[in-house]
Design a protein around this motif. Structure first.
Motif, PDB file in Angstrom:
ATOM      1  N   TYR A  41       0.825  -1.149  -0.092  1.00  0.00           N
ATOM      2  CA  TYR A  41      -0.023  -0.127   0.012  1.00  0.00           C
ATOM      3  C   TYR A  41       0.901   1.139  -0.105  1.00  0.00           C
ATOM      4  O   TYR A  41       1.930   1.174   0.738  1.00  0.00           O
ATOM      5  N   MET A  42       0.459   2.320  -0.747  1.00  0.00           N
ATOM      6  CA  MET A  42       1.111   3.479  -0.862  1.00  0.00           C
ATOM      7  C   MET A  42      -0.100   4.526  -0.651  1.00  0.00           C
ATOM      8  O   MET A  42      -1.248   4.436  -1.006  1.00  0.00           O
ATOM      9  N   LEU A  43       0.258   5.831  -0.294  1.00  0.00           N
ATOM     10  CA  LEU A  43      -0.668   6.789  -0.252  1.00  0.00           C
ATOM     11  C   LEU A  43      -0.099   8.092  -0.939  1.00  0.00           C
ATOM     12  O   LEU A  43       0.868   8.620  -0.933  1.00  0.00           O
ATOM     13  N   GLY A  47      -3.052  12.825  -4.703  1.00  0.00           N
ATOM     14  CA  GLY A  47      -4.152  12.046  -5.129  1.00  0.00           C
ATOM     15  C   GLY A  47      -3.966  11.513  -6.552  1.00  0.00           C
ATOM     16  O   GLY A  47      -3.094  11.113  -6.973  1.00  0.00           O
ATOM     17  N   ASP A  48      -5.316  11.699  -7.580  1.00  0.00           N
ATOM     18  CA  ASP A  48      -5.222  11.027  -8.635  1.00  0.00           C
ATOM     19  C   ASP A  48      -4.339  11.865  -9.858  1.00  0.00           C
ATOM     20  O   ASP A  48      -4.369  11.558 -10.907  1.00  0.00           O
ATOM     21  N   LYS A  49      -3.887  13.079  -9.220  1.00  0.00           N
ATOM     22  CA  LYS A  49      -3.132  14.009 -10.106  1.00  0.00           C
ATOM     23  C   LYS A  49      -1.795  13.794  -9.999  1.00  0.00           C
ATOM     24  O   LYS A  49      -0.992  14.320 -11.029  1.00  0.00           O
ATOM     25  N   ASN A  79     -10.610   0.768  -3.481  1.00  0.00           N
ATOM     26  CA  ASN A  79     -12.190   1.211  -3.503  1.00  0.00           C
ATOM     27  C   ASN A  79     -12.922   0.677  -2.560  1.00  0.00           C
ATOM     28  O   ASN A  79     -13.970   1.348  -2.023  1.00  0.00           O
ATOM     29  N   ASP A  80     -12.716  -0.383  -1.978  1.00  0.00           N
ATOM     30  CA  ASP A  80     -13.333  -1.188  -0.798  1.00  0.00           C
ATOM     31  C   ASP A  80     -13.168  -0.074   0.527  1.00  0.00           C
ATOM     32  O   ASP A  80     -11.897   0.141   0.926  1.00  0.00           O
ATOM     33  N   THR A  81     -14.055   0.187   1.188  1.00  0.00           N
ATOM     34  CA  THR A  81     -14.028   0.722   2.678  1.00  0.00           C
ATOM     35  C   THR A  81     -13.226  -0.055   3.549  1.00  0.00           C
ATOM     36  O   THR A  81     -12.377   0.984   4.300  1.00  0.00           O
ATOM     37  N   GLU A  82     -13.235  -1.119   3.989  1.00  0.00           N
ATOM     38  CA  GLU A  82     -12.445  -1.718   4.863  1.00  0.00           C
ATOM     39  C   GLU A  82     -11.002  -1.823   4.341  1.00  0.00           C
ATOM     40  O   GLU A  82     -10.187  -1.514   5.214  1.00  0.00           O
ATOM     41  N   GLU A  83     -10.576  -1.925   3.172  1.00  0.00           N
ATOM     42  CA  GLU A  83      -9.143  -1.865   2.467  1.00  0.00           C
ATOM     43  C   GLU A  83      -8.616  -0.527   2.873  1.00  0.00           C
ATOM     44  O   GLU A  83      -7.620  -0.495   2.877  1.00  0.00           O
ATOM     45  N   ASP A  84      -9.588   0.309   2.327  1.00  0.00           N
ATOM     46  CA  ASP A  84      -9.071   1.841   2.358  1.00  0.00           C
ATOM     47  C   ASP A  84      -8.572   2.094   3.730  1.00  0.00           C
ATOM     48  O   ASP A  84      -7.580   2.704   3.920  1.00  0.00           O
ATOM     49  N   GLU A  85      -9.387   1.789   4.903  1.00  0.00           N
ATOM     50  CA  GLU A  85      -9.176   2.214   6.167  1.00  0.00           C
ATOM     51  C   GLU A  85      -8.008   1.315   6.335  1.00  0.00           C
ATOM     52  O   GLU A  85      -7.110   1.786   7.231  1.00  0.00           O
ATOM     53  N   LEU A  86      -7.729  -0.104   6.022  1.00  0.00           N
ATOM     54  CA  LEU A  86      -6.443  -0.768   6.404  1.00  0.00           C
ATOM     55  C   LEU A  86      -5.134  -0.173   5.662  1.00  0.00           C
ATOM     56  O   LEU A  86      -3.995   0.151   6.584  1.00  0.00           O
ATOM     57  N   HIS A 108      -5.466  10.979   6.263  1.00  0.00           N
ATOM     58  CA  HIS A 108      -6.701  11.073   5.867  1.00  0.00           C
ATOM     59  C   HIS A 108      -7.317  11.542   4.556  1.00  0.00           C
ATOM     60  O   HIS A 108      -8.323  11.076   3.941  1.00  0.00           O
ATOM     61  N   THR A 109      -6.228  12.302   3.804  1.00  0.00           N
ATOM     62  CA  THR A 109      -6.653  12.708   2.635  1.00  0.00           C
ATOM     63  C   THR A 109      -6.300  12.160   1.359  1.00  0.00           C
ATOM     64  O   THR A 109      -6.510  12.415   0.175  1.00  0.00           O
ATOM     65  N   ALA A 110      -5.027  11.482   1.515  1.00  0.00           N
ATOM     66  CA  ALA A 110      -4.148  10.959   0.515  1.00  0.00           C
ATOM     67  C   ALA A 110      -5.051   9.976  -0.233  1.00  0.00           C
ATOM     68  O   ALA A 110      -5.710   9.222   0.437  1.00  0.00           O
ATOM     69  N   LEU A 111      -4.664   9.538  -1.547  1.00  0.00           N
ATOM     70  CA  LEU A 111      -5.304   8.546  -2.255  1.00  0.00           C
ATOM     71  C   LEU A 111      -4.563   7.193  -1.849  1.00  0.00           C
ATOM     72  O   LEU A 111      -3.340   7.012  -2.445  1.00  0.00           O
TER      73      LEU A 111
END
Length: 119
Positions: A41-43, A47-49, A79-86, A108-111
């Motif tokens: 995982y990376m953040l 974002g997508d820019k 895209n999955d909420t649980e995976e996003d939190e993880l 909290h704000t990074a993609l």
């Protein structure tokens, strides 16, 4: 393969190589990451820019390098909420002790972007 990845879990960063969406050339960046099994995982603070995100979305086959060891994988947005939190939790908790910056807003704000690692 899992043991091979575990040995890199505490590295400060990895190198992500994407294929340029316009040039078709390889582009490599140094980036913070966290591992969860065969998923990295990376953040993206941009974002997508961010160019690396745009490249990975256009051509999802990417390479990850830790020191002299290279792995191939498939990049995807989380895209999955649980995976996003993880993803956010794993990256945040890894780097909070290593950084003098307040990473709370970034986490909290990074993609979140995942790479499913093949080998």
């Amino acid at each position: 393969m899992l043991a091979d990845l575990k040995m890199f879990a505490e590295e400060d960063f990895c190198y992500l190589t994407t294929t340029g969406r316009v040039s078709g050339r390889s582009h490599t960046i140094e980036i913070w990451f966290a591992l969860n099994g065969q998923i990295l995982y990376m953040l993206s603070g941009g974002g997508d820019k961010s160019d690396w995100v745009k490249n990975a979305l256009r051509s999802p086959a990417v390479q990850l390098r830790f020191n002299d060891t290279v792995f191939s994988g498939q990049a995807r947005l989380v895209n999955d909420t649980e995976e996003d939190e993880l993803a956010r939790k794993l990256v945040f908790e890894k780097y909070v002790p290593r950084s003098s910056d307040d990473l709370t807003e970034w986490a909290h704000t990074a993609l979140p972007v995942a790479v499913d690692i093949w080998g």
